[in-house]
Scaffold this motif. Structure first.
Motif, short mmCIF file in Angstrom:
data_model
loop_
_atom_site.label_atom_id
_atom_site.label_comp_id
_atom_site.label_asym_id
_atom_site.label_seq_id
_atom_site.Cartn_x
_atom_site.Cartn_y
_atom_site.Cartn_z
N ARG A 1 0.84 -1.20 0.00
CA ARG A 1 0.00 0.00 0.00
C ARG A 1 0.88 1.25 0.00
O ARG A 1 0.62 2.20 -0.74
CB ARG A 1 -0.93 -0.02 1.21
N GLU A 2 1.91 1.28 0.81
CA GLU A 2 2.83 2.43 0.85
C GLU A 2 3.52 2.61 -0.49
O GLU A 2 3.69 3.73 -0.98
CB GLU A 2 3.86 2.24 1.96
N PHE A 3 3.93 1.49 -1.09
CA PHE A 3 4.57 1.56 -2.40
C PHE A 3 3.60 2.14 -3.44
O PHE A 3 3.98 3.00 -4.24
CB PHE A 3 5.04 0.17 -2.84
N GLN A 4 2.35 1.69 -3.44
CA GLN A 4 1.36 2.18 -4.40
C GLN A 4 1.09 3.67 -4.20
O GLN A 4 1.00 4.43 -5.17
CB GLN A 4 0.05 1.40 -4.27
N LEU A 5 0.97 4.10 -2.94
CA LEU A 5 0.76 5.52 -2.67
C LEU A 5 1.96 6.35 -3.13
O LEU A 5 1.80 7.42 -3.73
CB LEU A 5 0.50 5.74 -1.18
N SER A 6 3.16 5.86 -2.85
CA SER A 6 4.36 6.56 -3.27
C SER A 6 4.45 6.65 -4.79
O SER A 6 4.76 7.70 -5.35
CB SER A 6 5.58 5.84 -2.71
N LEU A 7 4.16 5.54 -5.45
CA LEU A 7 4.21 5.51 -6.91
C LEU A 7 3.16 6.45 -7.50
O LEU A 7 3.45 7.21 -8.43
CB LEU A 7 3.98 4.08 -7.41
N GLY A 8 1.96 6.44 -6.94
CA GLY A 8 0.91 7.34 -7.41
C GLY A 8 1.30 8.80 -7.26
O GLY A 8 1.08 9.61 -8.16
N GLU A 9 1.91 9.14 -6.14
CA GLU A 9 2.35 10.51 -5.90
C GLU A 9 3.45 10.92 -6.88
O GLU A 9 3.44 12.02 -7.43
CB GLU A 9 2.84 10.67 -4.46
N ARG A 10 4.38 10.03 -7.13
CA ARG A 10 5.46 10.33 -8.09
C ARG A 10 4.91 10.52 -9.50
O ARG A 10 5.36 11.39 -10.24
CB ARG A 10 6.52 9.24 -8.08
N LEU A 11 3.93 9.70 -9.88
CA LEU A 11 3.31 9.84 -11.21
C LEU A 11 2.58 11.17 -11.32
O LEU A 11 2.67 11.85 -12.34
CB LEU A 11 2.35 8.68 -11.49
N ARG A 12 1.82 11.56 -10.30
CA ARG A 12 1.11 12.84 -10.32
C ARG A 12 2.09 14.00 -10.42
O ARG A 12 1.88 14.93 -11.19
CB ARG A 12 0.23 13.00 -9.08
N THR A 13 3.15 13.95 -9.67
CA THR A 13 4.16 15.01 -9.70
C THR A 13 4.82 15.09 -11.07
O THR A 13 4.99 16.18 -11.62
CB THR A 13 5.24 14.76 -8.62
N ALA A 14 5.17 13.95 -11.63
CA ALA A 14 5.81 13.92 -12.96
C ALA A 14 4.86 14.44 -14.02
O ALA A 14 5.26 15.21 -14.89
CB ALA A 14 6.26 12.51 -13.30
N THR A 15 3.58 14.05 -13.95
CA THR A 15 2.60 14.51 -14.92
C THR A 15 2.40 16.02 -14.81
O THR A 15 2.36 16.72 -15.81
CB THR A 15 1.26 13.78 -14.71
N THR A 16 2.30 16.53 -13.58
CA THR A 16 2.14 17.96 -13.37
C THR A 16 3.35 18.72 -13.87
O THR A 16 3.23 19.73 -14.56
CB THR A 16 1.91 18.26 -11.88
N ARG A 17 4.54 18.23 -13.57
CA ARG A 17 5.78 18.89 -14.01
C ARG A 17 5.85 18.90 -15.53
O ARG A 17 6.21 19.90 -16.14
CB ARG A 17 6.98 18.17 -13.41
N ALA A 18 5.48 17.77 -16.17
CA ALA A 18 5.52 17.70 -17.63
C ALA A 18 4.50 18.65 -18.24
O ALA A 18 4.78 19.31 -19.24
CB ALA A 18 5.24 16.27 -18.09
N ALA A 19 3.31 18.73 -17.64
CA ALA A 19 2.28 19.63 -18.17
C ALA A 19 2.70 21.08 -18.05
O ALA A 19 2.46 21.89 -18.95
CB ALA A 19 0.95 19.40 -17.44
N LEU A 20 3.35 21.44 -16.94
CA LEU A 20 3.79 22.82 -16.76
C LEU A 20 4.93 23.17 -17.69
O LEU A 20 5.08 24.32 -18.08
CB LEU A 20 4.20 23.06 -15.31
N SER A 21 5.76 22.20 -18.06
CA SER A 21 6.89 22.50 -18.93
C SER A 21 6.55 22.32 -20.41
O SER A 21 7.31 22.76 -21.26
CB SER A 21 8.10 21.64 -18.56
N SER A 22 5.43 21.69 -20.73
CA SER A 22 5.06 21.47 -22.13
C SER A 22 4.61 22.78 -22.77
O SER A 22 4.00 23.62 -22.14
CB SER A 22 3.93 20.46 -22.23
N ARG A 23 4.93 22.89 -24.04
CA ARG A 23 4.52 24.05 -24.82
C ARG A 23 3.79 23.55 -26.06
O ARG A 23 4.14 22.51 -26.62
CB ARG A 23 5.73 24.88 -25.26
N LEU A 24 2.81 24.30 -26.49
CA LEU A 24 2.05 23.98 -27.68
C LEU A 24 2.64 24.76 -28.84
O LEU A 24 2.67 25.99 -28.82
CB LEU A 24 0.58 24.34 -27.47
N GLY A 25 3.14 24.05 -29.84
CA GLY A 25 3.77 24.69 -30.99
C GLY A 25 2.76 24.99 -32.08
O GLY A 25 1.85 24.20 -32.33
#
Length: 171
Positions: free
Chosen positions: A9-33
């Protein structure tokens, strides 16, 4: 067994949090050309609401030539600006690849601008930042160069929507 379940359960929560953070970081750094005339541009993805085909716009009398009119987009009225004409270039009304980028409601409700064609998502980390020309328009957030030598400009939408010339469409 309980200890193993808790670890999982701790591993799943940790993994979920890392995925959310990575997705948010990618969305903030993405640019629409996108392309306007022969110029390549990109804009921060979070400043855009959506991209749509060019809708039929009802012309508004006594407005600037770059103001395309008002369009109904799913029951909401949007002001449509031809970005190429707004920059003082010739208006191009044909082209199957043309699209309208709707500006995020957080910046300016009910507005969009016409671009020549979409170029997809871009990662600004893959560009080299160049010196911003002194004569660049205030809405040019920066100038970049891609690996192949192609020049890109970053559209600073918050600055664009603050420009009196962009807001005052009356002739």
């Amino acid at each position: 067994m309980a200890r193993r379940t808790r670890s999982l359960r701790e591993f799943q929560l940790s993994l979920g949090e890392r995925l959310r953070t990575a997705t948010t970081r990618a969305a903030l750094s993405s640019r629409l050309g996108f392309q306007v005339g022969s110029d390549n541009w990109f804009v921060a993805l979070h400043q855009v609401s959506e991209v749509i085909p060019v809708p039929n716009a009802v012309p508004v009398p006594l407005t600037q030539p770059w103001f395309r009119g008002v369009a109904n987009v799913r029951g909401n009225l949007y002001s449509i600006v031809d970005f190429q004409a707004f920059q003082g270039r010739e208006v191009v009304t044909a082209g199957m690849e043309r699209r309208v980028i709707l500006i995020s409601e957080r910046l300016l409700g009910g507005a969009g601008f016409v671009v020549s064609r979409m170029l997809g998502l871009r990662n600004p980390d893959q560009f080299t930042k160049l010196e911003r020309p002194a004569d660049a328009a205030p809405w040019v957030g920066g100038v970049y160069e891609a690996a192949g030598g192609t020049r890109w400009m970053e559209l600073d939408l918050p600055e664009l929507v603050r420009q009196p010339g962009f807001l005052e469409v009356g002739a």
